[in-house]
Design a protein around this motif. Structure first.
Motif, short mmCIF file in Angstrom:
data_model
loop_
_atom_site.label_atom_id
_atom_site.label_comp_id
_atom_site.label_asym_id
_atom_site.label_seq_id
_atom_site.Cartn_x
_atom_site.Cartn_y
_atom_site.Cartn_z
N ALA A 662 0.86 -1.20 0.00
CA ALA A 662 0.00 0.00 0.00
C ALA A 662 0.88 1.23 0.00
O ALA A 662 1.32 1.73 1.05
N VAL A 663 1.21 1.73 -1.19
CA VAL A 663 2.13 2.86 -1.36
C VAL A 663 1.38 4.03 -2.01
O VAL A 663 0.68 3.85 -3.01
N TRP A 675 6.74 7.57 1.66
CA TRP A 675 6.20 6.78 0.56
C TRP A 675 7.22 6.55 -0.55
O TRP A 675 7.00 5.70 -1.41
N ASP A 676 8.32 7.30 -0.52
CA ASP A 676 9.32 7.20 -1.59
C ASP A 676 10.29 6.06 -1.25
O ASP A 676 11.39 6.28 -0.74
N LEU A 677 9.85 4.81 -1.55
CA LEU A 677 10.59 3.62 -1.15
C LEU A 677 11.86 3.43 -1.97
O LEU A 677 11.94 3.83 -3.14
N ARG A 741 -4.72 0.90 0.54
CA ARG A 741 -5.03 1.04 1.96
C ARG A 741 -6.47 0.61 2.21
O ARG A 741 -7.35 0.84 1.38
N VAL A 742 -6.69 -0.02 3.37
CA VAL A 742 -8.01 -0.49 3.76
C VAL A 742 -8.48 0.33 4.96
O VAL A 742 -7.77 0.43 5.98
N VAL A 743 -9.67 0.93 4.86
CA VAL A 743 -10.25 1.71 5.96
C VAL A 743 -11.67 1.23 6.18
O VAL A 743 -12.27 0.57 5.31
N GLY A 744 -12.21 1.57 7.39
CA GLY A 744 -13.56 1.16 7.72
C GLY A 744 -14.28 2.23 8.51
O GLY A 744 -13.72 3.32 8.79
N PRO A 745 -15.54 2.00 8.89
CA PRO A 745 -16.30 3.00 9.65
C PRO A 745 -15.67 3.25 11.02
O PRO A 745 -15.06 2.35 11.61
N ARG A 746 -15.83 4.46 11.50
CA ARG A 746 -15.28 4.85 12.80
C ARG A 746 -16.41 5.18 13.75
O ARG A 746 -17.41 5.79 13.36
N LYS A 747 -16.22 4.81 15.03
CA LYS A 747 -17.31 4.94 16.01
C LYS A 747 -17.61 6.40 16.35
O LYS A 747 -18.75 6.83 16.39
#
Length: 799
Positions: A662-663, A675-677, A741-747
């Motif tokens: 995930a770059v 991010w500059d690998l 990148r993987v994101v989800g709902p936040r409480k």
């Protein structure tokens, strides 16, 4: 013959006492399914009444197949019969159309009773012993159909329907064809009607030639100039009847040149219950000829294969006396015997005995005849042993045979007794040799051609097989035995075996090992005088990456290895052109040495990465330095195109099977070091065009790709796809952003906003765990009861 003739089948006249279920079970035990029986009944194209009649005629209860009746107005398929009587039983034994035929020898349920009896009494028989000759009728009848048109032999009797072709050639020429009428006449131009009644073709030719000679003088001249030929075209048909124990008895219309064999082929031949040696031709209500089919099969003689006439009856009576012969004969089988046939006649039918037959003994398994059973009141069978050599001696009386005799011709032993053998890779001609009187080990070695140079002379073995098959071993000095020393040059006996060893059979071959920057690293045989350079050459030479300065040799002394654990290390200088320094010319490798050829420090070939997609110059790029970064390679590729969407770029690393990373390529291009690998060999970067959708999948009303609207939350995109279903698990919704990148709902915070090209996944709720309320209550009560008991006991103890 219904399915099987054994106890598991439907026996004649016994089916009446069986229920439908019993009949179905009996058929199934023979390997026939109910569907198969129904299909074969349909294939006969016979009505219920016709099936009942066929069963009754064959000796079975008429209702034996009622359990398989196909209901169609109370009848089976009631189509007209297209085959002669016997087609029912024949169809039940043959494979359905298109199916591969199963040879009789492979279907034990279809073996004749005598074959099954032999298999039971002699279970060691190598193959089923079948009645001889019947298999020749298993081919299709068309294979043996006679010609329907000429030519025919001169003795062919002309009859109504024959086409007679008359050719006149020479000074006068014409051809005329005429068909013999019912009155046995033909009409020929110039001579009129010619009567051919009772004439053969040869006689008809002479008669027609004589009549034509009255018209054409050139025929009867002393030097004829006109000639006549009379031949036949289409032949007339005759009707014969084939009855008795045949597969398909009935009336047949066949060619007029048909013989007994042709007729039998049309009817399927005799059944195993029918005679092969007394086929009768009935003509004018009398026996015209007795035909022995064995003469045709065994000798190729067609003397009895007479031409049939219209109205003839070919009758096959029940088989006569039979006897089986098996073992060391050329044709083991069950043979039908004629009156007067005896022991030697049976062997002649079987092709005679083989050279492996034991002449000392043969045995007959005999059913005691009726006339002799009074002599053996307590026995039904008896064994009769014979000396085969005495029976076959010239002038000896051939013993008589009785019905269902089983003759066994035994085999001689397979053991060679007057032999000795010698084995070993160092023997010039190892193998088995004839044992001579007084033969010794030295004699056997001489006959085997001696030894090669690697022979081990100090010890060899002689293995002796005794009469009771017990074995013993005797060691001796091979060198002394060859030299004739009596104590070692042992006297040989039958089936002695001498084993000779090579010195390499008892000595380990020494090896050396090479590893590192050589083309073929590995373990090689140690050779006397071998140097490091010799080993490098055997290993394919140095690689380009090999250090041209020195090789390292590790050595362990096997005599001191128990006390000295460490290895001794030697460094041998080498050069890039393989020339060894003076130390190498004298330094020789020893057994078990290990050679290491080191690699040039930091040696590397080109390390390539690939950049594809929306860059100015996509393709492969070699890294300029160990620490070259992503932004540098993208810059070398000309930078991003205006339509590039670096947020959705994919970065895949091949090293260590890392896979997709995930770059944020868009941030890397801006020079942000997070991010500059630093790139590795095999890295692949794919920069797509800017997508305009967000894909929503999973537990939503209508999974679809929704047009991207910047700033909208994941809930908005779910609503656009029909909202959540009842099975949706809202707490585990995931958004895979285009960069990986993987994101989800936040409480407690607003839900993240999917980016263009993102994938929104709504999973299904996990199944709820079911609780046994009663069981839980019982558990709780048990715990509470235990607790109360404990408190009570504690209270009592403190009183």
């Amino acid at each position: 013959m219904m399915f099987a003739t054994g106890s598991a089948g439907i026996a004649p006249r016994d089916a009446a006492a069986q229920s439908d279920a019993d009949i179905r079970k009996a058929a199934a035990e023979t390997g026939h399914s109910e569907a198969e029986v129904r299909e074969r009944l349909r294939a006969t194209r016979m009505s219920t009444d016709e099936i009942r009649a066929a069963l009754r005629e064959a000796g079975y209860d008429p209702d034996a197949l009622k359990a398989f009746r196909v209901e169609a107005g109370g009848q089976l398929d009631s189509l007209p019969v297209q085959a002669p009587s016997g087609a029912l039983t024949e169809s039940l034994f043959t494979a359905p159309p298109g199916a591969a035929a199963v040879p009789l020898a492979q279907r034990p349920q279809d073996w004749p009773p005598f074959t099954r009896e032999i298999a039971t009494r002699l279970p060691g028989a190598p193959a089923p012993v079948l009645p001889f000759g019947y298999e020749i009728f298993s081919y299709a009848p068309t294979t043996f159909e006679p010609l329907t048109a000429g030519p025919v032999d001169p003795d062919y009797p002309l009859g109504p329907g024959d086409e007679v072709i008359i050719q006149v050639w020479g000074d006068n020429q014409y051809t005329h064809a005429a068909t013999v009428t019912r009155e046995a006449t033909i009409t020929v131009p110039d001579i009129g009607q010619v009567v051919l009644s009772g004439l053969t073709l040869e006689q008809a030719k002479r008669l027609i030639t004589l009549k034509l000679a009255t018209v054409y003088s050139g025929i009867r001249a002393s030097r004829p100039t006109t000639f006549v030929d009379v031949t036949l075209g289409k032949l007339h048909a005759i009707q014969v009847f084939i009855l008795g124990d045949v597969v398909r008895p009935g009336g047949y219309t066949i060619s007029s040149v048909s013989t007994v064999l042709n007729a039998l082929y049309n009817s399927g031949g005799p059944t195993p219950r029918g005679s092969m040696r007394d086929v009768r031709i009935m003509r004018h209500n009398a026996v015209y000829r007795h035909v022995d089919l064995y003469r045709y099969i065994l000798a190729g003689s067609k003397a009895d294969d007479v031409r049939l006439q219209s109205g003839d009856v070919v009758f096959v009576p029940p088989v006569g006396k039979v006897a089986a012969v098996l073992g060391e004969v050329h044709r083991p089988a069950i043979y039908e015997l004629k009156e007067g046939d005896r022991f030697r006649d049976l062997l002649e039918l079987a092709g005679g005995i083989q050279s492996t037959a034991d002449l000392r003994r043969a045995q007959i398994d005999r059913v005691i005849p009726f006339t002799e059973r009074a002599r053996y009141p307590d026995a039904d069978r008896r064994a009769v042993d014979l000396s085969l050599s005495s029976v076959l001696a010239e002038g000896a009386t051939s013993p008589e045979l009785v019905d269902r005799d089983i003759l066994q011709i035994f085999r001689i032993g397979d053991v060679l007794k007057n032999t000795v053998s010698i084995s070993g890779a160092t023997v010039v001609r190892p193998g088995t040799f004839e044992l001579h009187e007084g033969m010794k080990v030295s004699d056997l070695v001489r006959e085997a051609g001696g030894f090669y140079k690697d022979v081990y002379l100090d010890r060899a073995y002689l293995v002796r097989t005794h009469a009771d098959l017990a074995r013993s071993i005797h060691a001796f000095n091979l060198g002394k035995a060859v030299a004739g020393v009596p104590e070692d040059d042992l006297l040989l006996a039958e089936r002695d075996s001498v084993a000779v060893a090579s010195m390499w059979d008892i000595r380990e071959r020494h090896t050396v090992t090479i590893s590192g920057s050589v083309r073929k690293p590995g373990t090689y045989e140690h050779l006397d005088g071998m140097t490091v350079m010799d080993l490098i050459f055997r290993a394919g030479g140095l690689k380009e990456s090999a250090s041209p300065f020195q090789a390292e040799v590790s050595r362990v002394d096997s005599s001191t290895i128990a006390s000295v654990k460490a290895a001794e290390i030697f460094r041998i200088p080498i050069s890039a052109n393989y020339r060894l320094a003076s130390a190498d010319t004298t330094f020789q490798l020893q057994k078990w040495d290990q050679v290491f050829v080191r690699e040039i420090p930091d040696w590397q070939m080109q390390r390539n990465v690939s950049v594809i997609g929306e860059v100015v110059y996509p393709g492969a790029y070699s890294l300029r330095a160990k620490n070259e970064r992503l932004s540098s390679v993208i810059a070398r590729a000309g930078g991003l195109k205006p339509e590039a969407y670096p947020r959705a770029a994919t970065f895949v690393r091949k090293k260590d099977n890392a896979g997709r990373l995930a770059v944020r390529v868009d941030e890397a291009v801006k020079g942000k070091k997070r991010w500059d690998l630093v790139l590795e060999e095999g890295d692949a970067i794919n920069i797509p065009r800017e997508p305009r959708t967000v894909k929503v999948v999973g537990e939503v009303g209508f999974p679809a790709s929704v047009l991207y609207d910047g700033g909208k939350s994941l809930g908005w995109y779910v609503d656009q796809a029909g909202g959540y279903t009842d099975k949706a698990d809202k707490s585990r919704v995931k958004v895979i952003q285009p960069g990986g990148r993987v994101v989800g709902p936040r409480k407690f915070l607003p839900d993240p906003s999917p980016q263009a090209g993102a994938l929104l996944i709504v999973p299904v709720k996990p199944p709820e765990e079911k609780h046994d309320t009663l069981k839980d209550v019982a558990t709780i009560m048990s715990i509470l009861t235990g607790a109360v008991t404990t408190i009570f006991l504690a209270h009592e103890a403190t009183k």
